[in-house]
Design an enzyme around this catalytic site. Structure first.
Site, PDB file in Angstrom:
ATOM      1  N   SER A 243     -16.406 -18.292 -26.147  1.00 39.80           N
ATOM      2  CA  SER A 243     -15.958 -15.991 -26.659  1.00 39.80           C
ATOM      3  C   SER A 243     -16.524 -14.854 -25.835  1.00 39.80           C
ATOM      4  O   SER A 243     -17.253 -15.561 -25.172  1.00 39.80           O
ATOM      5  CB  SER A 243     -15.981 -15.794 -28.379  1.00 39.80           C
ATOM      6  N   LYS A 244     -15.453 -13.802 -25.701  1.00 38.11           N
ATOM      7  CA  LYS A 244     -16.199 -12.760 -25.196  1.00 38.11           C
ATOM      8  C   LYS A 244     -17.466 -12.018 -25.940  1.00 38.11           C
ATOM      9  O   LYS A 244     -18.743 -12.144 -25.128  1.00 38.11           O
ATOM     10  CB  LYS A 244     -15.669 -11.556 -25.889  1.00 38.11           C
ATOM     11  N   ARG A 245     -17.916 -12.550 -26.471  1.00 35.84           N
ATOM     12  CA  ARG A 245     -19.460 -12.435 -26.949  1.00 35.84           C
ATOM     13  C   ARG A 245     -20.491 -13.211 -27.089  1.00 35.84           C
ATOM     14  O   ARG A 245     -21.850 -13.534 -26.585  1.00 35.84           O
ATOM     15  CB  ARG A 245     -19.716 -12.368 -28.681  1.00 35.84           C
ATOM     16  N   ASP A 246     -20.136 -14.523 -26.491  1.00 30.90           N
ATOM     17  CA  ASP A 246     -21.121 -15.296 -25.917  1.00 30.90           C
ATOM     18  C   ASP A 246     -21.998 -15.246 -24.559  1.00 30.90           C
ATOM     19  O   ASP A 246     -23.049 -15.042 -24.321  1.00 30.90           O
ATOM     20  CB  ASP A 246     -20.481 -17.305 -25.918  1.00 30.90           C
TER      21      ASP A 246
END
Length: 508
Positions: A262-265
């Site tokens: 995900s974008k947060r990773d």
RNA sequence: GGCCCGUUCGUCUAGGGGUCUAGGACAUCUCCCUUUCACGGAGGAAACACGGGUUCGAUUCCCGUACGGGCUACCA
């Protein structure tokens, strides 16, 4: 004519999974001399993020995945932005066709009504309530209401959505390009909203209308769409239009832990998830990008291509053109691929190793002018190229060149104590005093000749070259390890070498 | 919960009824090369999720289980 498309939503920066989807669609189209279309799916006005569309264009361009038509590229199916196509009435036209053939209906339930229905069902112990054949007659829609009432509500301007009327009890089957035959029970498919209350189509209707109108032959998308495929089959069937070939790609998984990437990773785990750096327009938060980290676009693409697909040979390094030639869907995996940041770096390293010194030298020359200043005596093409030759095998990225070889550009200000205390003695002192004369006598100041002269002097003085080599390295660079010693000496030239010797002698 | 999809070394993967003593790459370890560190070379450790079938034979086919993933919105 094979036509594929990539159809992202401008809800933020494209992440690497999206780039891979675009890449596969591009490779497949190009391999068959087909066309690749970029369509922007901006039907959710609430999620629109300024700058996202520009980002998508720039990212694809950087990667070399250049659309033949689409937003920013023009083409005979313009416009390519769904919000604009909505204004042309395309989606409503098709919705009307579905309405007229009895395959869709008007529904007047508000979002709140449905919420309540869902909660009640939950309270009654029913999981997964849905708007379908089993519930629709208890809700407010043109199927449950009298004809006049529907007409009245419509005339009054009551807010409504248009839903697909799903016939239960059918087995829906299609052949996926990567998964083979997949089937579903239509009883489990809900009456999907086709046109939202704001008049915008949902993804389900919009992508189908556009794929039809844009003559898309192969719809390539992520696996997260597989569960809604049966609804899409139904829409095509209801329209009486043959479905394009679908390919559902496996997802990219987090390097560690569970779930999809995900974008947060990204930055949390020390690697980018986006092709280009992105600054959130609202929070101002900056997410790193592969391009800014120094990755070659080719390596990035190469790495992505091999995540979920392989050529069946042992070759791993490919150019975009080579990928176009050998890519195939039957070698695309069915299961998700965990992303490995180390391997991503390795692809970059491979490409760097195979790049000509002259080209690297050119790049490094420009960097040196920036770092040292254009009029710095070492900011020259020949010095940059010489330095690259020494440093090339020691870095994975061009942007590591300068830091890795910093001592090639500035004389040491300190010297590795460990080596000094071990090797700096009376014999070494004498050796060093004689060294300049010996080096001066060399006909040409090359690595080979200086090395030979150095070793001869050591032997003449009765010491093993090994005893003074590392010391000399420290004198030249300040540190105990680094690039080839006499390669460095040759690069420096006589004056700089003497200068560094003097510098050391005055310090010790 | 329901539905769909999947499961070969830590990771990406090759293979696919007997040739599997399961191959490659990244990462890791050892050794060699070397003035050092890298590069390079050689080698090592490391996997067919489990249980039932089918079969002379299953990692490969079938079924279960487990595990993983996705979906389950008037988001895409």
């Amino acid at each position: 004519m094979i036509r594929t498309r990539f159809a992202p939503s401008p809800t933020g920066p494209l992440h690497m999974g999206g780039v891979r989807t675009a890449l596969y669609a591009y490779l497949f189209a190009k391999q068959h001399n087909g066309q690749f279309v970029l369509r922007i799916e901006d039907t959710d006005q609430n999620r629109y993020v300024p700058g996202a569309e520009e980002y998508i264009l720039e990212a694809l361009t950087w990667c070399g995945i250049i659309p033949d038509e689409g937003v920013g590229f023009g083409g005979k199916h313009e416009p390519y932005r769904q919000s604009e196509r909505k204004h042309k009435g395309f989606y409503m036209d098709y919705a009307k066709r579905l309405l007229n053939s009895g395959n869709a209906y008007y529904a007047f339930d508000s979002a709140d009504d449905l919420d309540i229905a869902r909660k009640n069902a939950e309270a009654a112990g029913v999981h997964g309530w849905q708007y379908d054949a089993s519930t629709r007659m208890n809700l407010r829609n043109s199927l449950s209401l009298a004809e006049q009432e529907t007409k009245h509500l419509l005339d009054q301007g009551t807010s409504y959505v248009i839903r697909l009327k799903v016939q239960p009890g059918q087995t829906l089957t299609f052949t996926d390009m990567v998964r083979g035959e997949v089937s579903f029970d239509s009883t489990l498919v809900d009456d999907k909203v086709l046109i939202k209350a704001d008049g915008m189509p949902t993804y389900h209707l919009a992508h189908i209308v556009d794929d039809i109108m844009m003559e898309i032959t192969h719809a390539i998308r992520g696996e997260e769409w597989l569960p809604s495929a049966p609804a899409h089959i139904l829409i095509y069937q209801s329209l009486g239009i043959p479905m394009p070939q679908y390919a559902h790609l496996p997802l990219l998984l987090k390097p560690e832990g569970n779930g999809k990437l995900s974008k947060r990773d990204g930055d949390r785990l020390g690697f980018p998830v986006f092709p280009l750096q992105w600054k959130d327009p609202i929070t101002g938060e900056v997410s790193s990008g592969y391009r800014e980290k120094g990755y070659y676009a080719d390596s990035f693409i190469n790495m992505l291509a091999l995540l979920g697909w392989n050529p069946g040979t042992e070759q791993e390094v490919f150019s975009l053109d080579e990928l176009v030639k050998i890519f195939s869907f039957d070698r695309v995996h069915k299961s998700g691929a965990r992303f490995d940041p180390d391997k991503a770096k390795w692809f970059n390293e491979q490409r760097l190793r195979h790049t000509d010194d002259a080209i690297l030298g050119e790049h490094f020359y420009h960097e040196l002018k920036n770092i040292l200043g254009a009029d710095h005596p070492l900011a020259t093409l020949s010095y940059a190229t010489g330095a690259v030759k020494l440093l090339k095998e020691r870095v994975q990225f061009e942007n590591e060149l300068y830091e890795t070889g910093k001592y090639l550009f500035e004389a040491p200000t300190s010297y590795d104590d460990k080596v000094i205390s071990k090797r700096w003695n009376d014999a070494a002192k004498v050796f060093l005093q004689n060294l300049p004369d010996v080096l001066s006598s060399v006909p040409e100041f090359t690595a080979e000749l200086t090395k030979a002269a150095f070793e001869k002097l050591a032997i003449d003085q009765g010491i093993k070259p090994g005893e003074v080599l590392q010391l000399f390295r420290v004198i030249m660079s300040g540190q105990g390890s680094g690039v080839d010693l006499f390669g460095m000496v040759a690069l420096f030239g006589k004056d700089e070498v003497f200068e560094r010797i003097n510098r050391f002698q005055s310090a010790y």
